[in-house]
Design a protein around this motif. Structure first.
Motif, short mmCIF file in Angstrom:
data_model
loop_
_atom_site.label_atom_id
_atom_site.label_comp_id
_atom_site.label_asym_id
_atom_site.label_seq_id
_atom_site.Cartn_x
_atom_site.Cartn_y
_atom_site.Cartn_z
N ASN A 131 0.82 -1.21 0.00
CA ASN A 131 0.00 0.00 0.00
C ASN A 131 0.85 1.27 0.00
OD1 ASN A 131 -2.48 -1.31 -0.10
ND2 ASN A 131 -2.46 -1.65 2.11
N ALA A 132 1.99 1.21 0.68
CA ALA A 132 2.88 2.38 0.72
C ALA A 132 3.46 2.65 -0.66
CB ALA A 132 4.00 2.16 1.72
N ARG A 134 2.24 1.74 -3.56
CA ARG A 134 1.20 2.17 -4.49
C ARG A 134 0.95 3.66 -4.32
NH1 ARG A 134 -3.77 -1.63 -6.03
NH2 ARG A 134 -4.08 -1.72 -3.81
N GLN A 135 0.99 4.11 -3.08
CA GLN A 135 0.83 5.55 -2.85
C GLN A 135 1.97 6.33 -3.49
OE1 GLN A 135 0.15 6.92 1.20
NE2 GLN A 135 0.25 9.05 0.54
#
Lengths: 396, 396
Positions: A131-132, A134-135
């Motif tokens: 998730n990090a 992708r951000q």
């Protein structure tokens, strides 16, 4: 005697390989094995620099745990560990669930080490999870869109990578590939884009062979990376970074790759740590707890010269396998094997088709290094999920 | 007598159709025609709600001016107009270039009208240009990536559309289609996403037939849009919007569609304006200047009941054609024709395959409205760039 309960916290390289060893070796009812993980996927931390830059989809670095965990042998609990109570022999999840154990394996991974640099935690990104990253890649895209709509803001096109260690170098390689694509897509003049790699140590890739370091820097400089070596970052602000030299670099994107420390849950749970890592014994025991094993980035082991081994996927995986074997031995009342890391080599990617590294005493450059790295990735994927998984994930 | 200089500022619907009329009708050396535009493309403002939501690429709404302007007949200058000096008969560009004219056509379009609502200009997006809508769609994507990395921030998944006029309604239709795609891509539970449409007037689509308004709202509510009608926005902040009711909606994405006013360059250049628009005479002259024509969103004309016509692409295009014809007449010493808008109908899209509107006295709903809208888009594209352009741009 009741069936011993083995609880594994974290499905990173260490925890996953512990689990797979147990799944492979234990017979029905020899032990009750439970794996706790925040997500129902494992991810290839060593690949995260690609989705972080946007050169590969994040999903490629994800491995569905449901496809590799045998539910008839392992209980899988999707949850986030909040604390460990070693005296009570329990672990508590954020949702309040309390899991008890006879044997515990801590494989909770790492968090960014900011070395007390002000503002890094608040204003910099870290390459630390699916998730990090992708951000990060979406943020980078977004900066191009923002710049197009307001071209006075050159900080939107200035990218700062803090740290020229392994991750920082690999990320710069991908960024060097990605930026021209984004310039094309958003119709931005590539000359306006600046990528800085800033490293406090006197050299990039500290500890690496000089010839390899020079090669890596040359490849990256050709891709437009500007290095500032021997240049500590003093502060990270919403506007960019302030260097120890007094220089300010205005940037809307600071990615910190300067190092990791063990997951703070371990320290908060009362284990004695150095930079968040537990100095384990030769069987990977946490000091004082014969039934608690620590693997991966939470574990600290030293080489013969008294220097700590770096937190790598390679060592984490080896620890996991050793730990799994030893848990089988313990359950069966057999003798445990001491853990000794076997350093097979180190390979860094430098973007598409480029790499460098060392395997044994052989130095590799360019496409042969990139190929060897793929071979090692394939080997790992075959180990955890068979040839089908490996073929699906590795771009050949 | 020397060749008259015709200067057209802006290649929106009004300026472009003026130019194309001149290009088509004027003979060699009858006039020296110059078109100035910020970009080397024209864009279909009426389509911008699609790339703003991300349901279509921004490039689809762009039309390359080099492909439709005949350079042997029209000088194209890529530049941004800074000011007009009507007494000196010049226009000055931001780069300092001064262009003189005998006849001027002002087609500089609009800017968002914020009605003095505090913070809107600083914290809200507007659907106003190719680059602006690209930023909006990338911003929306980015919010999903940010949410995945920190799911405590529900404001990342809350989208506020200010204004239930034409653009607000059409944008909500696209957003309703886009959000499920993003939820799928980022693995986000669609129930967590909120889309609010907030309108100060007592009804959505003020001025529209009630049956059509009800239909549009029903379609959009089924797509998950929550309406707050008769509810003025009091303030826009970095955290969201504050409503006149006292309610606060926390949102990281506020898109303001509440209205437009004429480009402020016109007022700053000394023309008399109402909400930035010049009240033109029946030949589209700016008051007091027989050689200055105003077309599109900068022009204000009134219907027989004394109400202003809304700033639409339809009227802008008709003004452009009238203005082009009249310039040809002036150059040839012939009589000009008065401008009368011909209202062919109004069609709003409500997302993929859905729409509503009125053509003549016939109300259209659903796919027939969507089809009629496509027909009207096709007609426009054929007019400006031929069948080839139309076939390339319209999704059938």
């Amino acid at each position: 005697m009741s069936t011993p309960k083995i609880l594994i916290l974290g499905a990173g390289y260490g925890g996953l390989l512990t689990t797979l060893k147990l799944q492979q070796k234990l017979h029905y009812n020899e032990a009750e094995v439970t794996l706790v993980n925040k997500h129902d996927y494992h991810y290839l931390t060593t690949w995260l620099h690609e989705p972080a830059a946007g050169t590969a989809p994040a999903s490629r670095a994800q491995v569905d745990l449901h496809k590799i965990i045998d539910k008839t042998k392992v209980n899988f609990v999707k949850g986030t560990v909040a604390s460990i109570e070693p005296e009570a022999q329990t672990a508590t999840l954020e949702d309040g669930t309390v899991l008890s154990y006879d044997y515990l394996v801590i494989g909770l991974g790492s968090e960014p080490e900011t070395f007390g640099i002000e503002g890094l935690r608040e204003h910099a990104f870290s390459i630390r999870s699916i998730n990090a990253v992708r951000q990060i890649s979406e943020h980078i895209r977004y900066m191009f869109a923002k710049f197009k709509n307001d071209p006075t803001h050159t900080e939107y096109l200035t990218f700062v990578v803090g740290g020229a260690g392994f991750t920082g170098i690999e990320f710069c390689g991908e960024l060097g590939d990605r930026i021209p694509e984004l310039c094309e897509e958003f119709d931005v003049n590539p000359d306006l884009v600046k990528i800085y790699n800033i490293e406090a140590a006197p050299s990039a890739l500290p500890g690496f062979d000089k010839e390899l370091v020079d090669y890596a820097m040359e490849v990256l400089m050709k891709k437009g990376i500007e290095f500032k070596i021997n240049t500590p970052i003093k502060q990270c602000t919403p506007e960019g970074v302030l260097l120890a030299t007094g220089e300010e670099i205005k940037s809307a994107t600071v990615v910190w790759t300067g190092g990791v420390r063990g997951n703070s849950i371990v320290e908060r749970s009362g284990f004695e740590v150095m930079r968040g890592r537990v100095k384990v014994d030769e069987y990977l025991h946490a000091p004082g707890y014969e039934n608690v094993f620590v693997v991966g980035d939470c574990a600290l082991i030293f080489n013969d010269q008294g220097r700590p081994y770096p937190p790598t996927a390679q060592i984490a995986g080896q620890e996991g396998e050793n730990c799994g074997d030893n848990l089988v031995a313990l359950v069966r009342g057999e003798l445990m094997q001491k853990f000794t890391p076997e350093l097979l080599g180190t390979l860094a990617s430098l973007g598409k088709g480029e790499g460098m590294g060392q395997v044994g005493d052989k130095k590799l450059f360019g496409s042969s290094a990139a190929l060897m790295k793929k071979a090692s990735d394939l080997r790992y994927l075959v180990k955890i999920g068979g040839i089908g998984l490996a073929m699906k994930k590795v771009k050949l």
